[in-house]
Each structure stands twice: as structure tokens, then as C-alpha cells.
Design a protein around this motif. Structure first.
Motif, PDB file in Angstrom:
ATOM      1  N   THR A  92       0.829  -1.210   0.000  1.00 58.67           N
ATOM      2  CA  THR A  92       0.000   0.000   0.000  1.00 58.67           C
ATOM      3  C   THR A  92       0.858   1.252   0.000  1.00 58.67           C
ATOM      4  N   VAL A  93       1.855   1.287   0.867  1.00 52.46           N
ATOM      5  CA  VAL A  93       2.748   2.448   0.943  1.00 52.46           C
ATOM      6  C   VAL A  93       3.566   2.572  -0.331  1.00 52.46           C
ATOM      7  N   GLN A  98      -4.862  -3.316  -8.959  1.00 53.60           N
ATOM      8  CA  GLN A  98      -4.620  -3.046  -7.544  1.00 53.60           C
ATOM      9  C   GLN A  98      -4.717  -4.323  -6.719  1.00 53.60           C
ATOM     10  N   ARG A  99      -5.729  -5.134  -7.003  1.00 51.97           N
ATOM     11  CA  ARG A  99      -5.889  -6.379  -6.245  1.00 51.97           C
ATOM     12  C   ARG A  99      -4.661  -7.275  -6.421  1.00 51.97           C
ATOM     13  N   ASN A 100      -4.164  -7.372  -7.640  1.00 53.23           N
ATOM     14  CA  ASN A 100      -2.986  -8.194  -7.883  1.00 53.23           C
ATOM     15  C   ASN A 100      -1.785  -7.685  -7.093  1.00 53.23           C
ATOM     16  N   LEU A 101      -1.570  -6.397  -7.135  1.00 61.26           N
ATOM     17  CA  LEU A 101      -0.382  -5.827  -6.496  1.00 61.26           C
ATOM     18  C   LEU A 101      -0.443  -5.891  -4.979  1.00 61.26           C
ATOM     19  N   LEU A 102      -1.624  -5.947  -4.428  1.00 64.78           N
ATOM     20  CA  LEU A 102      -1.784  -6.067  -2.976  1.00 64.78           C
ATOM     21  C   LEU A 102      -1.867  -7.523  -2.521  1.00 64.78           C
ATOM     22  N   SER A 103      -1.784  -8.446  -3.458  1.00 64.95           N
ATOM     23  CA  SER A 103      -1.878  -9.870  -3.146  1.00 64.95           C
ATOM     24  C   SER A 103      -0.494 -10.422  -2.766  1.00 64.95           C
ATOM     25  N   PRO A 104      -0.452 -11.660  -2.250  1.00 64.59           N
ATOM     26  CA  PRO A 104       0.850 -12.274  -1.918  1.00 64.59           C
ATOM     27  C   PRO A 104       1.687 -12.629  -3.145  1.00 64.59           C
ATOM     28  N   ARG A 105       1.084 -12.606  -4.355  1.00 66.66           N
ATOM     29  CA  ARG A 105       1.812 -12.962  -5.584  1.00 66.66           C
ATOM     30  C   ARG A 105       1.671 -11.833  -6.617  1.00 66.66           C
ATOM     31  N   PRO A 106       2.280 -10.683  -6.344  1.00 69.25           N
ATOM     32  CA  PRO A 106       2.138  -9.556  -7.273  1.00 69.25           C
ATOM     33  C   PRO A 106       2.917  -9.775  -8.567  1.00 69.25           C
ATOM     34  N   ASP A 107       2.433  -9.149  -9.626  1.00 65.97           N
ATOM     35  CA  ASP A 107       3.055  -9.215 -10.946  1.00 65.97           C
ATOM     36  C   ASP A 107       3.501  -7.801 -11.319  1.00 65.97           C
TER      37      ASP A 107
END
Length: 301
Positions: A219-220, A275-284
Motif C-alpha cells: 500500500t505504501v 490493484q488487487r494483484n499488487l496487494l496480493s501475496p503474488r504480485p506481478d
């Protein structure tokens, strides 16, 4: 005997005890005058209490600013306070890799390459991913985009310049102070690097990294990335700087082909999923690239 070294560390909401003690242990490797200057940029009281104690250590000076002035301005204020000819700029979330003769490597580089006025040591990250899923994005980005060997960075010396882990002659930083008009996070070194390149300043990249120990949550990091895109748009509009970055080239190509508006609309629809992807445990990181392109197209209008 080398000219003296001032290690300049801006401090913000973090204890720098481990970093300062590591640097003091390596001080004999410089073979010249030596000091560490700490300047607090409006930290919370608990961190100020911790870091004030460091002023009791030999060769350490500590001072507090009454209010936060930002990344570029505090570097300039540190430079004014420096007493030695060489300045080593370090972020407060840096650590020295275990066993690395960090200061001795810089000392050897200064002796070997006397024509260089600026040396860039680089950054490294832990090989093991963090246990906290919220830190995965920042770790992945650092490993993939920031951990670059000196030979790769040297192909574009000014463009690959970062002001963290930079050894620079004091008069050079006086001549080319960091641009304090850029607020927030990102690209203050873009303008700095171009100014040096235009002046013909020799920039030498080294494999002498510091370890980035300050992984932010996703998030930051996304908020900082958005600030960086805002600053990129600002330097693009005012000076044309940063036009050779991949992000700027992509935005410029879409605008030239008349596709910017359609791309912006498509990316706006995709933004929640990105956004959901990047905040997930497996970001791309491709999701981050797409999100930054949306922000830049928005900024450029």
C-alpha cells in the motif's frame, strides 16, 4: 592520505544505530578525516530519543530540523553541514552487507579513478523473500528493477544515478544542489543526473552496494510510486527530462498514435484488478507497469 569523508544520513522515523555503528567500525578503511552527520527530518519523538544517543559516539554529529523538509532539501542541508571534501549520501533504511569492505572499496575507487567526481555503489536486497505477504511487492520490485550490476548501470551513467549510496565531492553537490521543487517521492535524482551529464561530470558506477532494509508495505509503495509518476510528469513538462524512460516512451508513443485516450479508458477499467494483484501475496510487476502508465497518461492529459 585521502581527503576527508562526511557520511550524510537523513533520518526519518527510524533508528539508525545499526547503520552508524557499522560505519564507525569501517572508518579505518577510509584512511582520511571522517565524520557521520545525522539530520532528523521531523521524526516522531520516540525515534528522536533513540537517535539523539548516537551523538555520544566518536565522530558522530546529530541535529533535528523543526519540521519535515523532504528528500531533496534535507540532502542539501546535510551537504552544508559537512566538514569534509567527500560526501557519502546514504538513506536511513540502508545497511552494510555482512563482511563487505564498504568504505575501503570507496577509498580504493577514489585513489584509482582520480578524475571521477561521483561514484554510485548500487543497492542490493535479501535473496530470501520476506515472510510478510504485504512486503512482497517492494522486495520483488527491488530485486527485479533496482539490483543492477555496475557494468549495466555504466552504460547510462547519468540515467542510472541514484542519490542513495552516492559518493560525491562536496563542491560538486554545492554546484548542482538537488531540486527542492520536487516534493514527495521520486525523480529528484533524474534532474540531478542530467545536470551532471550536461556539465561533463564523470560518474563511475561500482559494485559496492548497500542492503535496502526498509521494505514498505504494498500500500505504501503504491502511494510512493504514484508520487514518483507525478514527479516524472513534472520534469517531463518543465525540462523534458525522463523522456528516455520506458514508461515515458510508452506514453509518448500512445499519444503520437492517437491511442492515449483509449488506453487510459481501458486501464481505468482494469485498475481495480491491477490493484488487487499488487496487494496480493503474488504480485506481478506487469500490473505495476500498467498502473503507472495509467497514472502518467492522466498526469499528461
Amino acid at each position: 592520505m585521502l581527503a576527508g569523508l562526511s557520511i550524510l544520513i537523513p533520518v526519518y522515523n527510524r533508528s539508525v544505530k545499526v547503520l552508524v555503528e557499522s560505519l564507525l567500525r569501517q572508518a579505518p578503511g577510509w584512511l582520511g578525516g571522517f565524520e557521520i552527520v545525522l539530520l532528523d527530518d521531523g521524526s516522531a519523538a520516540e525515534f528522536q530519543r533513540q537517535n539523539r544517543l548516537l551523538a555520544q559516539l566518536p565522530s558522530v554529529r546529530y541535529e533535528e530540523l523543526p519540521a519535515n523538509v523532504g528528500r531533496a532539501a534535507i540532502r542539501n542541508r546535510l551537504a552544508v553541514r559537512a566538514r569534509q571534501e567527500w560526501l557519502l549520501l546514504l538513506d536511513n533504511d540502508s545497511l552494510l552487507p555482512a563482511g563487505a569492505p564498504f568504505l575501503a572499496r570507496y577509498a580504493q575507487a577514489v585513489q584509482d579513478q582520480r578524475g571521477a567526481g561521483l561514484f554510485i555503489g548500487g543497492t542490493t536486497y535479501e535473496a530470501t523473500p520476506p515472510a510478510d505477504p504485504a512486503l512482497q511487492l517492494r522486495w520483488l520490485y527491488g530485486r527485479a528493477r533496482e539490483m543492477r550490476p555496475a557494468a549495466a548501470r555504466q552504460r547510462d551513467p547519468g540515467g542510472q544515478l541514484t542519490i542513495n549510496n552516492a559518493l560525491i565531492k562536496r563542491q560538486l553537490l554545492y554546484r548542482f544542489p538537488l531540486d527542492e521543487r520536487l516534493s514527495g517521492y521520486g525523480h529528484e535524482d533524474t534532474r540531478f543526473g542530467l545536470a551532471l551529464a550536461q556539465a561533463g561530470v564523470v560518474v563511475q558506477h561500482l559494485d559496492n552496494p548497500v542492503l535496502h532494509d526498509g521494505l514498505e508495505s504494498a500500500t505504501v509503495f503504491l502511494e510512493k510510486s504514484r508520487q514518483a509518476v507525478h514527479n516524472l510528469a513534472q520534469v517531463l513538462r518543465t525540462d523534458g527530462l525522463g523522456a528516455d524512460t520506458r514508461l515515458a516512451r510508452t506514453a509518448r508513443r500512445l499519444r503520437r498514435l492517437g491511442l492515449a485516450r483509449a488506453a487510459l479508458a481501458a486501464l481505468a477499467k482494469l485498475e481495480p484488478a491491477l490493484q488487487r494483484n499488487l496487494l496480493s501475496p503474488r504480485p506481478d510487476l506487469r500490473a505495476l507497469d500498467a498502473l503507472k502508465l495509467r497514472w502518467l497518461l492522466q498526469e499528461l492529459g
